[in-house]
Design a protein around this motif. Structure first.
Motif, PDB file in Angstrom:
ATOM      1  N   PHE A  50      -2.398 -78.489 -19.432  1.00 31.01           N
ATOM      2  CA  PHE A  50      -1.726 -79.736 -19.053  1.00 31.01           C
ATOM      3  C   PHE A  50      -2.701 -80.692 -18.361  1.00 31.01           C
ATOM      4  O   PHE A  50      -2.660 -81.904 -18.579  1.00 31.01           O
ATOM      5  CB  PHE A  50      -0.521 -79.452 -18.140  1.00 31.01           C
ATOM      6  N   CYS A  54      -3.748 -84.366 -19.675  1.00 28.35           N
ATOM      7  CA  CYS A  54      -3.694 -85.561 -18.814  1.00 28.35           C
ATOM      8  C   CYS A  54      -5.071 -86.222 -18.717  1.00 28.35           C
ATOM      9  O   CYS A  54      -5.175 -87.453 -18.743  1.00 28.35           O
ATOM     10  CB  CYS A  54      -3.200 -85.187 -17.417  1.00 28.35           C
ATOM     11  N   PHE A 109      -4.994 -97.629 -12.797  1.00 27.52           N
ATOM     12  CA  PHE A 109      -4.161 -96.443 -12.996  1.00 27.52           C
ATOM     13  C   PHE A 109      -4.965 -95.287 -13.565  1.00 27.52           C
ATOM     14  O   PHE A 109      -4.930 -94.158 -13.056  1.00 27.52           O
ATOM     15  CB  PHE A 109      -2.997 -96.805 -13.941  1.00 27.52           C
ATOM     16  N   PHE A 113      -5.763 -91.863 -11.455  1.00 28.47           N
ATOM     17  CA  PHE A 113      -5.078 -90.652 -11.926  1.00 28.47           C
ATOM     18  C   PHE A 113      -6.063 -89.626 -12.478  1.00 28.47           C
ATOM     19  O   PHE A 113      -5.840 -88.424 -12.334  1.00 28.47           O
ATOM     20  CB  PHE A 113      -4.000 -91.018 -12.955  1.00 28.47           C
TER      21      PHE A 113
ATOM     22  N   LEU B  27       5.400 -91.373 -17.500  1.00 30.28           N
ATOM     23  CA  LEU B  27       4.660 -91.360 -16.230  1.00 30.28           C
ATOM     24  C   LEU B  27       5.291 -90.356 -15.253  1.00 30.28           C
ATOM     25  O   LEU B  27       4.580 -89.587 -14.586  1.00 30.28           O
ATOM     26  CB  LEU B  27       4.652 -92.769 -15.622  1.00 30.28           C
ATOM     27  N   VAL B  29       7.067 -87.708 -16.026  1.00 32.55           N
ATOM     28  CA  VAL B  29       6.798 -86.349 -16.530  1.00 32.55           C
ATOM     29  C   VAL B  29       5.366 -85.938 -16.179  1.00 32.55           C
ATOM     30  O   VAL B  29       5.113 -84.801 -15.748  1.00 32.55           O
ATOM     31  CB  VAL B  29       7.031 -86.293 -18.062  1.00 32.55           C
ATOM     32  N   ILE B  30       4.428 -86.868 -16.333  1.00 31.51           N
ATOM     33  CA  ILE B  30       3.013 -86.560 -16.060  1.00 31.51           C
ATOM     34  C   ILE B  30       2.804 -86.251 -14.570  1.00 31.51           C
ATOM     35  O   ILE B  30       2.157 -85.271 -14.206  1.00 31.51           O
ATOM     36  CB  ILE B  30       2.121 -87.741 -16.520  1.00 31.51           C
ATOM     37  N   VAL B  31       3.350 -87.101 -13.720  1.00 30.58           N
ATOM     38  CA  VAL B  31       3.180 -86.888 -12.274  1.00 30.58           C
ATOM     39  C   VAL B  31       3.827 -85.570 -11.862  1.00 30.58           C
ATOM     40  O   VAL B  31       3.241 -84.765 -11.112  1.00 30.58           O
ATOM     41  CB  VAL B  31       3.778 -88.075 -11.479  1.00 30.58           C
TER      42      VAL B  31
END
Lengths: 310, 56
Positions: A50, A54, A109, A113, B27, B29-31
């Protein structure tokens, strides 16, 4: 004026979601996603799936953001080139300010992130890539020197290095080799394109090599860079990210690529216009396969190494 | 019957609104996913509290 009145002429150019997506240059993003993924998976460090997903997503968003900023700054010359005239800003569907806002917001962003998801070295590299593409390439080099795509190509070469850094937290020689492969590949790829869309660059007065030094010089440059690229690409086969599969792919594709470059070098403009630049177009298409196949082979080698195949 | 008439403008903007909505959902779901991964793998472990010299 009544509450129900509005100018019916304006809504037909109202931006759709797809127009904002188009600002991110999705086709370029494909290359960014793939090379970043290979950089991340080729690294000798296991990353949670995951987190890996990301990381690649944030690198892609960062690449897309720089595309939006590029379209914001270049909207004047995009309108002059047939290849780019239908982009959302010159077509009148998205305002320049919207592209600037979207690009800046997504840049921030993506960098923050990526830093939070992986590490701050990867985030710093992504920030530098966006800066390099937007400020160094788009604002400075593109309109001032025929070496624009040679130096500016570095921006497109960073994603595998960012992927590697996201996994390892450092920059190894393997990451530098993947960077160099994309960096050296960019000039012949774009110069082949410039040979058959010359009119576009002429109209926009972008100082591509074809415009400033002529088409004969461009053909010579393609051959020289392709020869240097071939040496680098085959040589990479003997490093940690190489192996038998990579070497086989590199030998075949570099032989084909060199042959194409020699054909381009030997042709004159009469022959090229006679078959509507068939050789140049074929070389351009081969260049796309070339990069994807090389990075695909690096991925295969990494997978084989993990499975203990060799 | 709706008080306001549906116009082509609204139909065209629906796609944009759905796109923005889906992006925001992604967003979240990702966080959430990143938080779960970081917490369960110890990426967000707090430093153990150090005792002060007077034992407090």
């Amino acid at each position: 004026m009544s509450d129900t009145s509005f100018d019916s002429r304006t809504y037909e150019t109202d931006a759709q979601f797809g127009d904002y997506y188009a600002l991110l240059k999705p086709r370029v993003m494909t290359l960014v996603v793939f090379t970043a993924l290979v950089g991340l998976l080729a690294a000798p460090v296991a990353v949670h799936p995951f987190v890996a997903f990301c990381a690649v997503l944030f690198i892609a968003v960062g690449g897309g953001a720089s595309g939006a900023l590029n379209m914001w700054y270049d909207s004047d010359i995009d309108a002059l080139m047939r290849r780019t005239a239908k982009r959302p800003i010159p077509a009148g569907r998205v305002a320049r300010e919207e592209a600037l806002g979207l690009g800046l917001a997504l840049s921030g962003f993506a960098v923050v992130f990526l830093g939070l998801a992986t590490n701050w070295l990867a985030a710093a590299l992504l920030a530098f890539t966006i800066f390099f593409y937007v400020v160094v390439y788009t604002m400075w080099l593109k309109r001032s020197t025929p070496q624009n795509i040679v130096i500016g190509g570095a921006a497109g070469a960073f994603p595998p290095m960012i992927g590697w850094a996201a996994a390892t937290g450092s920059i190894g020689i393997e990451a530098v080799l993947m960077f160099a492969l994309t960096f050296m590949w960019t000039p012949p790829h774009f110069w082949a394109l410039a040979l058959f869309v010359r009119q576009d660059y002429d109209n926009a007065t972008v100082p591509m090599l074809t415009v400033t030094h002529g088409r004969r010089v461009t053909r010579v440059h393609i051959l020289v860079y392709t020869a240097l690229l071939a040496a680098l690409a085959v040589g990479t086969g003997f490093t940690a990210i190489g192996g038998p599969v990579y070497l086989a792919v590199a030998l075949v594709l570099n032989a084909l690529f060199l042959r194409g470059a020699v054909q381009i070098w030997r042709r004159d403009e009469v022959a090229a216009e006679g078959d509507n630049f068939a050789v140049e177009k074929k070389f351009f298409k081969l260049s796309l396969l070339y990069l994807f196949a090389h990075f695909g082979a690096i991925l295969v080698e990494a997978a084989a190494g993990r499975l203990g195949a060799w | 019957m709706s008080l306001s008439k549906q116009h082509e403008l609204h139909r065209r903007r629906r796609g944009r609104n759905i796109g923005v909505g889906l992006s925001l959902a992604a967003l979240i779901v990702i966080v959430l996913g990143l938080t779960v991964v970081k917490v369960t793998r110890g990426g967000l472990e707090l430093q153990p509290a150090t005792e002060s010299s007077d034992g407090i």
